[in-house]
Motif scaffolding. Sequence first.
Motif, PDB file in Angstrom:
ATOM      1  N   LYS A  52       5.100  -5.837 -22.007  1.00  0.00           N
ATOM      2  CA  LYS A  52       3.919  -6.596 -21.590  1.00  0.00           C
ATOM      3  C   LYS A  52       3.343  -5.947 -20.339  1.00  0.00           C
ATOM      4  O   LYS A  52       4.052  -5.432 -19.505  1.00  0.00           O
ATOM      5  CB  LYS A  52       4.292  -8.043 -21.292  1.00  0.00           C
TER       6      LYS A  52
ATOM      7  N   ARG B 269       3.224   0.650 -30.464  1.00  0.00           N
ATOM      8  CA  ARG B 269       3.127  -0.809 -30.367  1.00  0.00           C
ATOM      9  C   ARG B 269       2.436  -1.236 -29.073  1.00  0.00           C
ATOM     10  O   ARG B 269       1.604  -2.145 -29.074  1.00  0.00           O
ATOM     11  CB  ARG B 269       4.513  -1.446 -30.461  1.00  0.00           C
ATOM     12  N   SER B 270       2.761  -0.574 -27.985  1.00  0.00           N
ATOM     13  CA  SER B 270       2.152  -0.915 -26.707  1.00  0.00           C
ATOM     14  C   SER B 270       0.648  -0.647 -26.722  1.00  0.00           C
ATOM     15  O   SER B 270      -0.147  -1.480 -26.286  1.00  0.00           O
ATOM     16  CB  SER B 270       2.830  -0.130 -25.586  1.00  0.00           C
TER      17      SER B 270
ATOM     18  N   ASP C 234       4.973  -7.849 -32.965  1.00  0.00           N
ATOM     19  CA  ASP C 234       5.303  -6.866 -31.933  1.00  0.00           C
ATOM     20  C   ASP C 234       5.649  -7.541 -30.610  1.00  0.00           C
ATOM     21  O   ASP C 234       5.413  -7.004 -29.540  1.00  0.00           O
ATOM     22  CB  ASP C 234       4.125  -5.906 -31.722  1.00  0.00           C
TER      23      ASP C 234
ATOM     24  N   GLN D  69      -7.533 -11.360 -32.235  1.00  0.00           N
ATOM     25  CA  GLN D  69      -6.891 -10.235 -31.561  1.00  0.00           C
ATOM     26  C   GLN D  69      -6.510 -10.601 -30.135  1.00  0.00           C
ATOM     27  O   GLN D  69      -5.432 -10.265 -29.672  1.00  0.00           O
ATOM     28  CB  GLN D  69      -7.820  -9.010 -31.556  1.00  0.00           C
TER      29      GLN D  69
ATOM     30  N   ARG E 261      -1.271  -3.215 -28.720  1.00  0.00           N
ATOM     31  CA  ARG E 261      -1.499  -4.455 -27.972  1.00  0.00           C
ATOM     32  C   ARG E 261      -2.685  -4.302 -27.014  1.00  0.00           C
ATOM     33  O   ARG E 261      -3.528  -5.186 -26.906  1.00  0.00           O
ATOM     34  CB  ARG E 261      -0.245  -4.847 -27.203  1.00  0.00           C
TER      35      ARG E 261
ATOM     36  N   GLY F 290      -5.917  -4.149 -28.910  1.00  0.00           N
ATOM     37  CA  GLY F 290      -6.306  -5.476 -29.375  1.00  0.00           C
ATOM     38  C   GLY F 290      -6.997  -6.294 -28.305  1.00  0.00           C
ATOM     39  O   GLY F 290      -7.777  -7.190 -28.607  1.00  0.00           O
TER      40      GLY F 290
ATOM     41  N   ASP G 277       3.346 -13.017 -33.111  1.00  0.00           N
ATOM     42  CA  ASP G 277       3.076 -11.584 -33.046  1.00  0.00           C
ATOM     43  C   ASP G 277       4.332 -10.814 -33.452  1.00  0.00           C
ATOM     44  O   ASP G 277       5.361 -10.934 -32.792  1.00  0.00           O
ATOM     45  CB  ASP G 277       2.649 -11.215 -31.631  1.00  0.00           C
TER      46      ASP G 277
ATOM     47  N   LYS H 293      -3.467 -12.814 -30.121  1.00  0.00           N
ATOM     48  CA  LYS H 293      -2.234 -12.071 -30.387  1.00  0.00           C
ATOM     49  C   LYS H 293      -1.743 -11.391 -29.120  1.00  0.00           C
ATOM     50  O   LYS H 293      -0.559 -11.416 -28.821  1.00  0.00           O
ATOM     51  CB  LYS H 293      -2.467 -11.013 -31.471  1.00  0.00           C
ATOM     52  N   VAL H 294      -2.655 -10.794 -28.380  1.00  0.00           N
ATOM     53  CA  VAL H 294      -2.263 -10.086 -27.161  1.00  0.00           C
ATOM     54  C   VAL H 294      -1.678 -11.050 -26.147  1.00  0.00           C
ATOM     55  O   VAL H 294      -0.700 -10.764 -25.484  1.00  0.00           O
ATOM     56  CB  VAL H 294      -3.468  -9.328 -26.557  1.00  0.00           C
ATOM     57  N   LYS H 295      -2.262 -12.241 -26.040  1.00  0.00           N
ATOM     58  CA  LYS H 295      -1.787 -13.204 -25.056  1.00  0.00           C
ATOM     59  C   LYS H 295      -0.592 -14.003 -25.565  1.00  0.00           C
ATOM     60  O   LYS H 295      -0.088 -14.855 -24.879  1.00  0.00           O
ATOM     61  CB  LYS H 295      -2.923 -14.134 -24.656  1.00  0.00           C
ATOM     62  N   GLY H 296      -0.155 -13.734 -26.800  1.00  0.00           N
ATOM     63  CA  GLY H 296       1.033 -14.388 -27.320  1.00  0.00           C
ATOM     64  C   GLY H 296       0.783 -15.766 -27.885  1.00  0.00           C
ATOM     65  O   GLY H 296       1.717 -16.522 -28.120  1.00  0.00           O
TER      66      GLY H 296
END
Length: 107
Positions: free
Chosen positions: A103, A57-58, A98, A86, A61, A64, A96, A89-92
């Motif tokens: 973080k 999962r990490s 996951d 993408q 992220r 992405g 998400d 999603k990474v920045k929330g």
Amino acid sequence: MAVKNLDVVIAQYEARLRDLKAQVKRQERKADTRRKILYGAAYLAMVETLSEDQRARSLARVHGAVTNPKDRAFLGLPTLKQPETQIAKVKGVVADPDADAPKLPFL
């Protein structure tokens, strides 16, 4: 002191100021690069301590967040169809699944 001499002195000081500004910019770029290398190395070391699920999962992220096609190719990642989604999603920004993944400290 003649006006001509003052113009020369002013030009010399302006050139010195440009040189100093360029030097500061170079130092900032070096510090930024060093910071990225240190965080990257720390992240890679930390990933090794995670469970297989947490690691996957990490890394997903982080993968992405890599949106440049050349960078993705270098890392052996597939091309992104919608890089903006993408990144969000990474920045929330986008919901998400996951969200409980660790973080990174610099995001």
